[in-house]
Design an enzyme around this catalytic site. Structure first.
Site, PDB file in Angstrom:
ATOM      1  N   LYS A  17       0.826  -1.386  -0.066  1.00 37.21           N
ATOM      2  CA  LYS A  17      -0.060   0.051   0.067  1.00 37.21           C
ATOM      3  C   LYS A  17       0.858   1.111  -0.047  1.00 37.21           C
ATOM      4  O   LYS A  17       0.676   2.255  -0.629  1.00 37.21           O
ATOM      5  CB  LYS A  17      -0.779  -0.092   1.313  1.00 37.21           C
ATOM      6  N   GLY A  18       1.977   1.255   0.769  1.00 34.96           N
ATOM      7  CA  GLY A  18       3.014   2.328   0.764  1.00 34.96           C
ATOM      8  C   GLY A  18       3.332   2.803  -0.515  1.00 34.96           C
ATOM      9  O   GLY A  18       3.582   3.617  -0.969  1.00 34.96           O
ATOM     10  N   CYS A 382      26.641   5.329  11.739  1.00 34.12           N
ATOM     11  CA  CYS A 382      26.050   5.608  13.164  1.00 34.12           C
ATOM     12  C   CYS A 382      26.947   4.616  14.044  1.00 34.12           C
ATOM     13  O   CYS A 382      28.142   4.813  14.454  1.00 34.12           O
ATOM     14  CB  CYS A 382      24.464   5.344  13.046  1.00 34.12           C
ATOM     15  N   ARG A 471      21.767   7.844  20.511  1.00 32.38           N
ATOM     16  CA  ARG A 471      22.106   8.419  21.928  1.00 32.38           C
ATOM     17  C   ARG A 471      23.361   8.629  22.333  1.00 32.38           C
ATOM     18  O   ARG A 471      23.701   9.371  23.301  1.00 32.38           O
ATOM     19  CB  ARG A 471      21.471   7.303  22.855  1.00 32.38           C
ATOM     20  N   HIS A 516      22.635   9.320   9.581  1.00 28.66           N
ATOM     21  CA  HIS A 516      22.000   8.265   8.485  1.00 28.66           C
ATOM     22  C   HIS A 516      21.895   8.855   7.117  1.00 28.66           C
ATOM     23  O   HIS A 516      20.770   9.157   6.649  1.00 28.66           O
ATOM     24  CB  HIS A 516      20.749   7.816   8.945  1.00 28.66           C
ATOM     25  N   GLU A 518      21.401   7.452   4.496  1.00 34.79           N
ATOM     26  CA  GLU A 518      20.626   6.613   3.603  1.00 34.79           C
ATOM     27  C   GLU A 518      19.127   7.176   3.501  1.00 34.79           C
ATOM     28  O   GLU A 518      18.360   6.866   2.754  1.00 34.79           O
ATOM     29  CB  GLU A 518      20.610   5.150   4.118  1.00 34.79           C
TER      30      GLU A 518
HETATM   31  N1  GLN Z   1      23.691   2.577  19.376  1.00 30.87           N
HETATM   32  C1  GLN Z   1      24.184   3.716  18.921  1.00 30.87           C
HETATM   33  C2  GLN Z   1      23.573   5.206  19.717  1.00 30.87           C
HETATM   34  O1  GLN Z   1      22.468   5.103  20.266  1.00 30.87           O
HETATM   35  C3  GLN Z   1      23.847   4.124  17.549  1.00 30.87           C
HETATM   36  C4  GLN Z   1      22.533   4.303  16.886  1.00 30.87           C
HETATM   37  C5  GLN Z   1      22.380   4.045  15.771  1.00 30.87           C
HETATM   38  O2  GLN Z   1      23.401   3.425  14.992  1.00 30.87           O
HETATM   39  N2  GLN Z   1      21.376   4.568  15.107  1.00 30.87           N
HETATM   40  O3  GLN Z   1      24.107   6.083  19.795  1.00 30.87           O
END
Ligand code: GLN
Length: 544
Positions: A17-18, A382, A471, A516, A518
């Site tokens: 659907k998306g 990340c 985080r 990110h 991507e």
């Molecule tokens: N676990 C890592 C953090 O919280 C990396 C998070 C992630 O790759 N999106 O910083």
């Protein structure tokens, strides 16, 4: 005023659907219309941020920091229109708002009910922020008949009247299964699903029928007759070889014309689909191929790395090569003594994607080491950047105990929790052990790249903005030791506090990013980091 297209699904889930919403929006855009797509999710989580990727696929993050359903990623990839917090709402969020209002006494003593209070909140959400748009497409998650989606169905039923007839239509996506024993495509499930919809007061205007072989004209006419729509509004939707072929396929089958005609709009000119034909030409006629090893944790479910998968495909489109992705389970991989090299040797490039938790981390660190020592292109995203820093600290900077506080207390927190930072909304604070929902560095942040860096040459600029969801941060106090070991901090937050990009100038292609990339890649506008990474993999494939 914007016109509304409400999209529902029937018979079974996972019919796409998306993708259908995204493709229809792309077709309307190709006809010169301004579009926006929204998603209503009937589940009770306030947002998907706290859900395991195994439950619901990846969490897609918008510029404004919303953690949303992965369908919003499709919407952006197909239309290029950046999604916002206001484009995804869940039952959880609606109820949260209503209960907060009730506690404040805003309802002035009234009994708070699903109709009208919940339905009004849904309607308000659908109509907010739609100035200047020609079409708003609203996808209702789930399948007709679900208890959870009832308030949404009721809200869109009411909206048809509120908006004025002629300003909204209903598109229903259903399944027409092939029954081998009978040797026939069966229309009954579609008839039942439409009957369910009409019992809720919703008469679909267009039916999109997923089937695995061509729908005979007779069956098409039968669906039209039983479901009360014109035959031209019954659109067969066969499986496509690539999702980027879907807009072209839907156009061939007349979806955009059927939609316009349901609004009483005559489709005069043909849409400009060159963007999509060019993409398909590149996908179908590649000049070479590369194999990328992705060493991650959630490799059992492709949707968990949806945007990453697509961005790698976009990198292939940019270079006109086929990209084969080998998903390698970091945890299994780390248990295989000596097997790591055997698994990675056939790869033309290695990528460690984002992730959470300690499981599989030693395997990821081993993958970084392999890529560094063997000079195989490495892309760390990340957690993948954090692992590159820990590997660098341990093996090139002499900090044997290097770790991240995410995995427990450590004397060498090369990656640690940052408890305070500045954002556009002022000082942000986090507590170790605080709530998990919505407590990350989320959304778009600016970064400055060093002028002479590999990253700056890839981007063609030193000022970038990318989306975050994490985080923990690489600890800038380790910069000097890591740089002495050859891992250069080439991108920083504008205040110079938070490392955003690291790279190894002595390596053919070794880049780690805290964000990110991507999430912003599109098939018609591949992200420069992915285009460059695939180009490096192609280079590598010529060496081995
Ligand atoms: N676990 C890592 C953090 O919280 C990396 C998070 C992630 O790759 N999106 O910083």
């Amino acid at each position: 005023m914007a016109r509304f297209i409400f999209i529902t699904g029937g018979v079974v889930s996972s019919l796409g659907k998306g993708l259908m919403a995204a493709s229809l929006a792309a077709l309307l855009q190709a006809r010169g219309y301004k579009v926006r797509i929204r998603k209503f999710d009937p589940y009770l989580n306030v947002d998907p941020g706290t859900m395991s990727p195994y439950q619901h696929g990846e969490v897609y993050v918008t510029d404004d920091g919303a953690e949303t359903d992965l369908d919003l990623g499709h919407y952006e990839r197909f239309t290029g229109v950046p999604s916002r917090q206001s484009d995804n709402v869940t039952s959880g969020r609606i109820y949260q708002t209503i209960i907060q209002k009730e506690r404040r006494g805003d309802y002035l003593g009234a009994t708070v009910q699903v109709i009208p209070h919940v339905t009004d909140a849904i309607k308000e959400f659908a109509r907010a922020d739609t100035d200047g748009l020609d079409f708003v497409l609203c996808e209702i998650g789930g399948t007709v008949g679900d208890i959870e989606s009832l308030p949404f169905m009721e809200a869109i039923r009411q909206l048809r009247n509120d908006l004025g007839r002629g300003n909204s239509i209903f598109v229903h996506l259903t399944l027409v299964p092939y029954i081998a024993a009978a040797g026939e495509l069966k229309t009954k499930p579609t008839q039942h699903s439409v009957r369910d919809l009409t019992s809720l007061g919703i008469q679909p205007d267009v039916l999109v029928c997923r089937c695995d072989r061509p729908l005979p004209e007779g069956e098409r006419a039968k669906i039209a007759l039983f479901c009360n729509v014109p035959t031209e509004a019954v659109i067969p939707a066969l499986d496509a070889s690539s999702i980027y072929g879907v807009p072209l396929q839907y156009h061939e089958e007349g979806l955009d014309e059927a939609v316009l005609s349901a609004f009483g709009i005559e489709a005069k000119d043909e849409p400009d689909l060159t963007r999509w034909t060019e993409i398909m030409d590149r996908l179908e006629n590649p000049e070479g191929e590369v194999t990328i090893g992705v060493v991650g944790k959630y490799v059992g479910l492709l949707d968990a790395y949806k945007s990453l998968h697509e961005a790698l495909v976009h990198g292939g489109i940019a270079n006109r090569v086929k990209v084969n992705i080998r998903w390698i389970d970091a945890e299994l991989f780390e248990q295989e003594e000596g097997g790591i090299a055997a698994q990675l040797e056939p790869m033309h490039a290695i990528l460690v994607p984002g992730g959470f938790g300690e499981r599989g981390s030693e395997g990821k660190i081993a993958a970084v080491r392999f890529a560094r020592e063997r000079k195989v292109p490495y892309f760390g995203i990340c957690l993948g950047m954090q692992m590159a820093c820990i590997e660098g600290a341990r093996n090139t900077a002499g900090i044997a105990a290097a770790s991240t506080t995410e995995f427990g207390p450590t004397d060498e927190p090369v990656v640690g929790m940052i408890t305070e930072w500045m954002s556009e909304d002022g000082l942000q604070k986090r507590e170790a052990g605080g709530d998990l929902g919505g407590t990350m560095r989320l959304g778009a942040y600016d970064a400055k790249l060093s002028g002479n860096s590999h990253a700056a040459s890839i981007y063609g600029t030193t000022d970038i903005s990318e989306r975050h969801r994490h985080r923990y941060e690489v600890n800038v106090h380790y910069r000097e030791s890591l740089e002495r070991g050859g891992l250069v901090f080439s991108g920083m937050s504008p205040d110079g506090e938070l490392p955003e990009v690291v790279e190894r100038p002595e390596h053919p292609w070794f880049v780690g990013v805290q964000f990110h990339p991507e999430l912003k890649s599109k098939p018609f506008d591949p992200h420069p980091l992915f285009a460059s990474f695939i180009a490096a993999a192609l280079q590598q494939s010529r060496l081995v």
